[in-house]
Design a protein around this motif. Structure first.
Motif, PDB file in Angstrom:
ATOM      1  N   ARG A  41       0.695  -1.213  -0.114  1.00  0.00           N
ATOM      2  CA  ARG A  41       0.068   0.040   0.036  1.00  0.00           C
ATOM      3  C   ARG A  41       0.869   1.214  -0.030  1.00  0.00           C
ATOM      4  N   PRO A  42       0.428   2.450  -0.634  1.00  0.00           N
ATOM      5  CA  PRO A  42       1.571   3.519  -0.743  1.00  0.00           C
ATOM      6  C   PRO A  42       1.444   4.195   0.746  1.00  0.00           C
ATOM      7  N   TYR A  43       2.765   4.559   1.255  1.00  0.00           N
ATOM      8  CA  TYR A  43       2.908   5.197   2.297  1.00  0.00           C
ATOM      9  C   TYR A  43       3.106   6.631   2.084  1.00  0.00           C
ATOM     10  N   PRO A  44       3.094   7.505   3.103  1.00  0.00           N
ATOM     11  CA  PRO A  44       3.131   9.109   2.822  1.00  0.00           C
ATOM     12  C   PRO A  44       4.191   9.432   1.896  1.00  0.00           C
ATOM     13  N   LEU A  45       5.376   8.870   1.741  1.00  0.00           N
ATOM     14  CA  LEU A  45       6.394   9.334   0.977  1.00  0.00           C
ATOM     15  C   LEU A  45       6.195   9.162  -0.560  1.00  0.00           C
ATOM     16  N   ASP A  46       5.241   7.970  -0.742  1.00  0.00           N
ATOM     17  CA  ASP A  46       4.746   7.594  -2.060  1.00  0.00           C
ATOM     18  C   ASP A  46       3.759   8.776  -2.618  1.00  0.00           C
ATOM     19  N   TYR A  47       2.916   9.094  -1.662  1.00  0.00           N
ATOM     20  CA  TYR A  47       1.911  10.240  -1.899  1.00  0.00           C
ATOM     21  C   TYR A  47       2.692  11.698  -2.143  1.00  0.00           C
ATOM     22  N   ILE A  48       3.596  11.860  -1.434  1.00  0.00           N
ATOM     23  CA  ILE A  48       4.592  13.153  -1.310  1.00  0.00           C
ATOM     24  C   ILE A  48       5.117  13.270  -2.718  1.00  0.00           C
ATOM     25  N   ASP A  54       8.231  18.758  -5.304  1.00  0.00           N
ATOM     26  CA  ASP A  54       9.203  19.692  -4.557  1.00  0.00           C
ATOM     27  C   ASP A  54       9.163  19.647  -3.011  1.00  0.00           C
ATOM     28  N   PHE A  55       9.662  18.642  -2.314  1.00  0.00           N
ATOM     29  CA  PHE A  55       9.479  18.638  -0.926  1.00  0.00           C
ATOM     30  C   PHE A  55      10.917  18.511  -0.051  1.00  0.00           C
ATOM     31  N   GLU A  56      11.038  19.434   1.152  1.00  0.00           N
ATOM     32  CA  GLU A  56      12.217  19.673   1.963  1.00  0.00           C
ATOM     33  C   GLU A  56      11.799  19.121   3.161  1.00  0.00           C
ATOM     34  N   GLU A  57      12.123  17.846   3.388  1.00  0.00           N
ATOM     35  CA  GLU A  57      12.078  17.104   4.644  1.00  0.00           C
ATOM     36  C   GLU A  57      12.858  17.760   5.953  1.00  0.00           C
ATOM     37  N   LEU A  58      11.995  18.026   7.028  1.00  0.00           N
ATOM     38  CA  LEU A  58      12.723  18.628   8.192  1.00  0.00           C
ATOM     39  C   LEU A  58      13.145  17.726   9.205  1.00  0.00           C
ATOM     40  N   HIS A  59      13.918  17.594  10.015  1.00  0.00           N
ATOM     41  CA  HIS A  59      14.433  16.553  10.848  1.00  0.00           C
ATOM     42  C   HIS A  59      14.470  17.069  12.190  1.00  0.00           C
ATOM     43  N   GLY A  60      14.267  16.283  13.288  1.00  0.00           N
ATOM     44  CA  GLY A  60      14.543  16.454  14.654  1.00  0.00           C
ATOM     45  C   GLY A  60      13.625  17.359  15.419  1.00  0.00           C
ATOM     46  N   ASP A  61      13.453  17.200  16.899  1.00  0.00           N
ATOM     47  CA  ASP A  61      12.568  17.688  17.638  1.00  0.00           C
ATOM     48  C   ASP A  61      13.151  18.964  18.324  1.00  0.00           C
ATOM     49  N   VAL A  82       2.441  23.638   0.861  1.00  0.00           N
ATOM     50  CA  VAL A  82       1.912  23.020   2.096  1.00  0.00           C
ATOM     51  C   VAL A  82       2.953  22.493   3.232  1.00  0.00           C
ATOM     52  N   ALA A  83       2.518  22.156   4.110  1.00  0.00           N
ATOM     53  CA  ALA A  83       3.180  21.659   5.119  1.00  0.00           C
ATOM     54  C   ALA A  83       2.467  19.942   5.133  1.00  0.00           C
ATOM     55  N   VAL A  84       3.407  18.845   5.045  1.00  0.00           N
ATOM     56  CA  VAL A  84       3.006  17.559   5.181  1.00  0.00           C
ATOM     57  C   VAL A  84       3.605  17.013   6.218  1.00  0.00           C
ATOM     58  N   ILE A  85       3.041  15.964   6.877  1.00  0.00           N
ATOM     59  CA  ILE A  85       3.299  15.303   8.174  1.00  0.00           C
ATOM     60  C   ILE A  85       2.558  13.933   8.046  1.00  0.00           C
ATOM     61  N   GLY A  86       3.515  12.844   7.976  1.00  0.00           N
ATOM     62  CA  GLY A  86       3.076  11.766   8.011  1.00  0.00           C
ATOM     63  C   GLY A  86       3.684  10.339   8.600  1.00  0.00           C
ATOM     64  N   HIS A  87       3.059   9.335   8.864  1.00  0.00           N
ATOM     65  CA  HIS A  87       3.727   8.087   9.601  1.00  0.00           C
ATOM     66  C   HIS A  87       4.216   7.278   8.314  1.00  0.00           C
ATOM     67  N   GLN A  88       5.319   7.049   8.522  1.00  0.00           N
ATOM     68  CA  GLN A  88       6.013   6.160   7.659  1.00  0.00           C
ATOM     69  C   GLN A  88       6.442   4.847   8.169  1.00  0.00           C
ATOM     70  N   LYS A  89       5.957   3.609   7.577  1.00  0.00           N
ATOM     71  CA  LYS A  89       6.249   2.471   8.054  1.00  0.00           C
ATOM     72  C   LYS A  89       7.379   1.685   7.702  1.00  0.00           C
ATOM     73  N   GLY A  90       7.574   1.958   6.172  1.00  0.00           N
ATOM     74  CA  GLY A  90       8.832   1.323   5.650  1.00  0.00           C
ATOM     75  C   GLY A  90       8.434   0.085   4.865  1.00  0.00           C
ATOM     76  N   ARG A  91       9.164   0.000   3.897  1.00  0.00           N
ATOM     77  CA  ARG A  91       8.744  -1.100   2.799  1.00  0.00           C
ATOM     78  C   ARG A  91       9.224  -2.461   3.038  1.00  0.00           C
ATOM     79  N   ASP A  92      10.603  -2.437   3.339  1.00  0.00           N
ATOM     80  CA  ASP A  92      11.098  -4.039   3.733  1.00  0.00           C
ATOM     81  C   ASP A  92      11.613  -4.065   5.174  1.00  0.00           C
ATOM     82  N   THR A  93      11.992  -5.087   5.608  1.00  0.00           N
ATOM     83  CA  THR A  93      12.463  -5.187   7.010  1.00  0.00           C
ATOM     84  C   THR A  93      13.396  -4.381   7.692  1.00  0.00           C
ATOM     85  N   THR A  94      14.203  -4.079   6.955  1.00  0.00           N
ATOM     86  CA  THR A  94      15.501  -3.087   7.152  1.00  0.00           C
ATOM     87  C   THR A  94      14.698  -1.764   7.549  1.00  0.00           C
TER      88      THR A  94
END
Length: 301
Positions: A41-48, A54-61, A82-94
């Protein structure tokens, strides 16, 4: 009622007609849960990448660290910035291990609040993409203030002056999902689920047996159609035939159309009116009724 809500309502009625107007059975509900959790199933980064190339990810709290379970940043596409925030599960085990299976800790929610604050200052709409089995329940997360972070995230969303839209794209369970769900509009994909707890967690509490997850799911019926009927979701977004995992491009195109229409409607409202309607929306949700007795085997008292 908004244009997006009317279209979502018509889709739900068509969905009910396909089901013959009968209530969904436990088996059908469980099938929907499996689709919501489908590994392709598509995850947030797939939709983004499709909607906001043109997406600039921000890191850290700016307090403890970065939480890869939350993806957050500023994006630009046909809808504008827009500001985009999402839960990202990951596609493979790693990657799933790296992203903690989409279960954020408190630093993930603090990162999300940081991006919300930036959006409020820059007058950017906030879009959240919800897909999590719940917030991380580990002792370390609790020691670092998990419950407080979730509560403050909800409070921050209630106070936003800018338009906000939450989209449940997969499974939305527990406070981990609600922390990103207190918005002007709540959308759910056709095969998404939204509930106070995961079926396994509910079964562990009600029957002390996580193996009875099917029974728990049948009891609280977390499907998109039901959430729309109960006023929890404003819009149900159709998916490509067979589910969003079959065609990521089409799933993003369908979602993008609904989000763009809702943003236009929300931009037309004054900030004070949006905040008032947002608060009123959540005050209306929910009704008290005796339900425990209706569920066979639920411990009473």
């Amino acid at each position: 009622m908004s244009v997006a809500a009317r279209r979502g309502g018509r889709f739900v009625r068509r969905l009910a007609h396909r089901l013959g107007g009968a209530p969904e059975t436990g088996s059908a509900i469980w099938d929907t849960i499996q689709l919501a959790r489908h590994q392709d199933r598509p995850y947030p980064l797939d939709y983004i990448t499709r909607l906001f190339p043109d997406f600039e990810e921000l890191h850290g709290d700016r307090l403890y660290g970065d939480d890869p379970a939350i993806v957050a940043g500023i994006g630009r596409g046909e809808m504008g910035p827009v500001a985009v925030i999402g839960h990202q599960k990951g596609r493979d085990t790693t990657e799933r291990t790296y992203r903690n299976f989409g279960m954020p800790g408190p630093e993930g929610y603090r990162k999300a609040m940081r991006v919300m604050d930036v959006a409020d200052k820059l007058n950017l709409p906030v879009i959240t993409l919800i897909d999590t089995p719940g917030a991380f329940p580990g002792s370390g997360a609790e020691e670092r203030g998990q419950g407080g972070a979730i509560a403050r995230s909800m409070q921050t969303m209630l106070r936003l002056r800018v338009p906000s839209i939450a989209v449940v794209i997969g499974e939305g369970s527990s406070g981990g999902a609600l922390a990103l769900g207190v918005t002007d509009r709540v959308m759910m994909l056709e095969n998404a689920t939204y509930s106070v707890i995961s079926p396994e967690g509910g079964a562990a509490i009600l029957w002390r047996d996580a193996a009875r997850a099917r029974d728990a799911a049948a009891a609280f019926q977390p499907t998109a159609a039901n959430c729309y009927r109960w006023g929890i979701a404003d819009v149900v977004v159709p998916e490509p035939a067979g589910g969003a995992h079959r065609d990521h491009d089409e799933a993003a195109r369908l979602l993008g159309g609904y989000v763009a229409r809702s943003l236009r409607e929300l931009h037309a409202l004054a900030p004070a009116d949006r905040k008032r309607q947002r608060r009123d929306r959540y005050r209306r949700i929910g009704a008290y009724r005796e339900v425990a007795a209706a569920v066979e085997g639920v411990p009473q008292g």
